[in-house]
Write a protein that holds these residues in place. Structure first.
Motif, PDB file in Angstrom:
ATOM      1  N   THR A 151       0.833  -1.210   0.000  1.00 28.32           N
ATOM      2  CA  THR A 151       0.000   0.000   0.000  1.00 28.32           C
ATOM      3  C   THR A 151       0.861   1.251   0.000  1.00 28.32           C
ATOM      4  OG1 THR A 151      -0.123  -0.094   2.415  1.00 28.32           O
ATOM      5  CG2 THR A 151      -1.950  -1.089   1.199  1.00 28.32           C
TER       6      THR A 151
ATOM      7  N   ASP B  23      -4.979   1.703   0.135  1.00 21.86           N
ATOM      8  CA  ASP B  23      -4.607   1.840  -1.278  1.00 21.86           C
ATOM      9  C   ASP B  23      -5.862   2.100  -2.098  1.00 21.86           C
ATOM     10  OD1 ASP B  23      -3.768   1.580  -3.896  1.00 21.86           O
ATOM     11  OD2 ASP B  23      -2.621  -0.251  -3.559  1.00 21.86           O
TER      12      ASP B  23
ATOM     13  N   THR C 202      -6.381   2.004  -5.147  1.00 17.46           N
ATOM     14  CA  THR C 202      -6.572   1.134  -6.301  1.00 17.46           C
ATOM     15  C   THR C 202      -7.175  -0.226  -5.922  1.00 17.46           C
ATOM     16  OG1 THR C 202      -4.345   0.182  -6.215  1.00 17.46           O
ATOM     17  CG2 THR C 202      -4.631   2.233  -7.467  1.00 17.46           C
TER      18      THR C 202
ATOM     19  N   ARG D 230      -1.933   6.375  -3.544  1.00 14.77           N
ATOM     20  CA  ARG D 230      -2.079   6.192  -4.992  1.00 14.77           C
ATOM     21  C   ARG D 230      -3.383   6.812  -5.511  1.00 14.77           C
ATOM     22  NH1 ARG D 230       0.042   0.800  -3.509  1.00 14.77           N
ATOM     23  NH2 ARG D 230       2.274   0.878  -3.903  1.00 14.77           N
TER      24      ARG D 230
ATOM     25  N   HIS E  18      -4.173   7.307  -9.290  1.00 12.78           N
ATOM     26  CA  HIS E  18      -4.423   6.164 -10.161  1.00 12.78           C
ATOM     27  C   HIS E  18      -5.891   5.764 -10.216  1.00 12.78           C
ATOM     28  CE1 HIS E  18       0.053   4.856  -9.719  1.00 12.78           C
ATOM     29  NE2 HIS E  18      -0.128   5.673 -10.735  1.00 12.78           N
TER      30      HIS E  18
ATOM     31  N   ASP F 246      -0.146  10.822  -3.005  1.00  7.13           N
ATOM     32  CA  ASP F 246       0.323  10.218  -4.256  1.00  7.13           C
ATOM     33  C   ASP F 246       1.753   9.749  -4.068  1.00  7.13           C
ATOM     34  OD1 ASP F 246      -1.913  10.810  -6.242  1.00  7.13           O
ATOM     35  OD2 ASP F 246      -1.532  12.799  -5.431  1.00  7.13           O
ATOM     36  N   HIS F 247       2.100   8.697  -4.788  1.00  6.17           N
ATOM     37  CA  HIS F 247       3.479   8.223  -4.812  1.00  6.17           C
ATOM     38  C   HIS F 247       4.118   8.766  -6.086  1.00  6.17           C
ATOM     39  CE1 HIS F 247       1.916   5.669  -1.689  1.00  6.17           C
ATOM     40  NE2 HIS F 247       3.120   5.195  -1.446  1.00  6.17           N
TER      41      HIS F 247
ATOM     42  N   ASN G 169       2.228  -5.214  -4.878  1.00  3.84           N
ATOM     43  CA  ASN G 169       1.284  -4.643  -5.842  1.00  3.84           C
ATOM     44  C   ASN G 169       2.046  -4.249  -7.104  1.00  3.84           C
ATOM     45  OD1 ASN G 169      -0.755  -3.356  -7.207  1.00  3.84           O
ATOM     46  ND2 ASN G 169      -1.105  -1.759  -5.682  1.00  3.84           N
TER      47      ASN G 169
ATOM     48  N   SER H  26       1.079  -1.342  -9.548  1.00  6.73           N
ATOM     49  CA  SER H  26       1.361   0.055  -9.244  1.00  6.73           C
ATOM     50  C   SER H  26       2.624   0.516  -9.970  1.00  6.73           C
ATOM     51  CB  SER H  26       1.520   0.257  -7.736  1.00  6.73           C
ATOM     52  OG  SER H  26       2.659  -0.437  -7.239  1.00  6.73           O
TER      53      SER H  26
ATOM     54  N   ARG I  34       1.730   1.053 -13.636  1.00  3.85           N
ATOM     55  CA  ARG I  34       1.021   2.318 -13.847  1.00  3.85           C
ATOM     56  C   ARG I  34       1.973   3.502 -13.786  1.00  3.85           C
ATOM     57  NH1 ARG I  34      -3.368  -0.389 -11.057  1.00  3.85           N
ATOM     58  NH2 ARG I  34      -2.420   0.138  -9.057  1.00  3.85           N
ATOM     59  N   THR I  35       2.932   3.436 -12.873  1.00  3.88           N
ATOM     60  CA  THR I  35       3.906   4.525 -12.765  1.00  3.88           C
ATOM     61  C   THR I  35       4.735   4.630 -14.032  1.00  3.88           C
ATOM     62  OG1 THR I  35       4.022   4.298 -10.356  1.00  3.88           O
ATOM     63  CG2 THR I  35       5.853   5.410 -11.438  1.00  3.88           C
TER      64      THR I  35
END
Length: 350
Positions: free
Chosen positions: A68, A160, A162, A193, A196, A223-224, A255, A258, A261-262
């Motif tokens: 997370t 998280d 997402t 996140r 996302h 946000d990360h 995860n 993630s 997506r980044t």
């Protein structure tokens, strides 16, 4: 497909037919027994809040199994207090290693060289060591929400955005380590996140969390953000540096989506993609296999991974292609809730 991928396919419902339905039924039955045990344990700790120590304790944890974004949050909170000249020590269980520091500890050591990190199953004993031998003024429990033997002054819980509720079931049918109602213990909740998911999904999640926590509990969006690409030799470059470059990517995260997506947000579409289990300990065989795999790239290509994976590999290239690791930082979304969260942190120091 790894065993972890197979498990996630079943509990998420992606696996259809008898090969999905039958295992889910068995896992659901097991989750009933698990839930009874968790509720009994929580009632016991509700009556006895754990061992108190002589310095403030802040726990950072979550409700679900898997990533997370706890490590960037631990770094964020540790930096908050170090900037105020508070001596901080991080305590963690040390999952994923049989000897020496695990990947999360190595990342925190690299990013916070002036913050000690003690790992072991008995965090009460670790707390005593930190206070007596390191003259610690504040303790941070990494992944401490379920570790209730040590009293904490502040419980920060990450959700998280997402996959907030681990497919809606307790382990092993889903990914919930304890019921959603346990959020009632939280002093602050951080939705991670947030970038996302859609604005509508985030608003729905915030409303759900609001119903579960005590009135007045801060619920902060975060946000990360990619901070930099880093190589083993210390060189760094901007997060956007590899947009348009031939890339292969791998990671061992709770995860992995993630990370995908980044990369997509950075304009990176890996030609090849590999995942390993969370906390994977890379062997010589793994490295040799990764070299053969990376050799499919053009010579001007690069291999990318996460900082959490790179600190275990400690190598600069694979098959002559440079290996770069993405360093991630947690950024709180500005607003009243973020201000209240920082005030809450400051009150613990006082």
């Amino acid at each position: 497909m790894t065993a972890a991928d197979h498990f996630h396919d079943i509990v998420s419902g992606r696996r259809r037919g008898p090969l999905g339905f039958i295992p889910r039924g068995g896992l659901w039955a097991a989750s009933l027994a698990y839930g009874l045990g968790i509720r009994w344990r929580n009632r016991r700790f509700d009556r006895n809040t754990g061992t108190r120590v002589s310095v403030p304790v802040i726990s950072i944890g979550n409700l679900t199994l898997g990533g997370t974004g706890k490590t960037p949050c631990v770094e964020y909170v540790a930096r908050f207090f170090r900037e105020r000249d508070v001596r901080v020590t991080i305590l963690s269980r040390g999952y994923g290693t049989s000897h020496g520091p695990n990947d999360e500890a190595l990342v925190l050591e690299e990013n916070l060289p002036d913050v000690p990190h003690l790992q072991g199953p008995n965090r009460t004993a670790l707390a005593a060591t930190a206070i007596e031998e390191l003259e610690t003024e504040l303790l941070i429990l990494d992944d401490g929400f379920q570790h209730r033997r040590l009293h904490r002054d502040l419980d920060i819980v990450l959700v998280d955005a997402t996959n907030p509720w681990g497919h809606g079931y307790l382990l092993p049918r889903g990914l919930l380590r304890e019921p959603q109602s346990s959020l009632r213990r939280a002093h602050a909740v951080i939705l991670t996140r947030c970038g996302h998911v859609t604005v509508e999904a985030l608003a729905t999640l915030r409303a759900e969390v609001q119903r579960l926590v005590k009135p007045g509990t801060p619920i902060v969006g975060a946000d990360h953000h990619p901070l930099t690409w880093r190589r083993h030799d210390g060189r760094e470059c901007e997060p956007s540096a590899f947009s348009g470059t031939p890339v292969v990517a791998f990671c061992g995260l709770g995860n992995p989506a993630s990370f995908q997506r980044t990369l997509a947000d950075l304009g990176i579409a890996p030609q090849l993609w590999r995942t390993f289990p969370d906390h994977h300990g890379y062997t010589r065989v793994d490295v040799d296999d990764l070299r053969r795999w990376a050799g499919q790239l053009p010579e001007n290509g690069v291999v990318v991974t996460t900082q959490k994976d790179a600190v275990k590999l400690r190598i600069g290239d694979l098959a002559g292609r440079e290996l770069w690791a993405l360093r991630i930082g947690m950024v709180m979304r500005s607003g009243h809730e973020a201000e209240r969260f920082e005030q809450l942190l400051a009150s613990v120091e006082a």
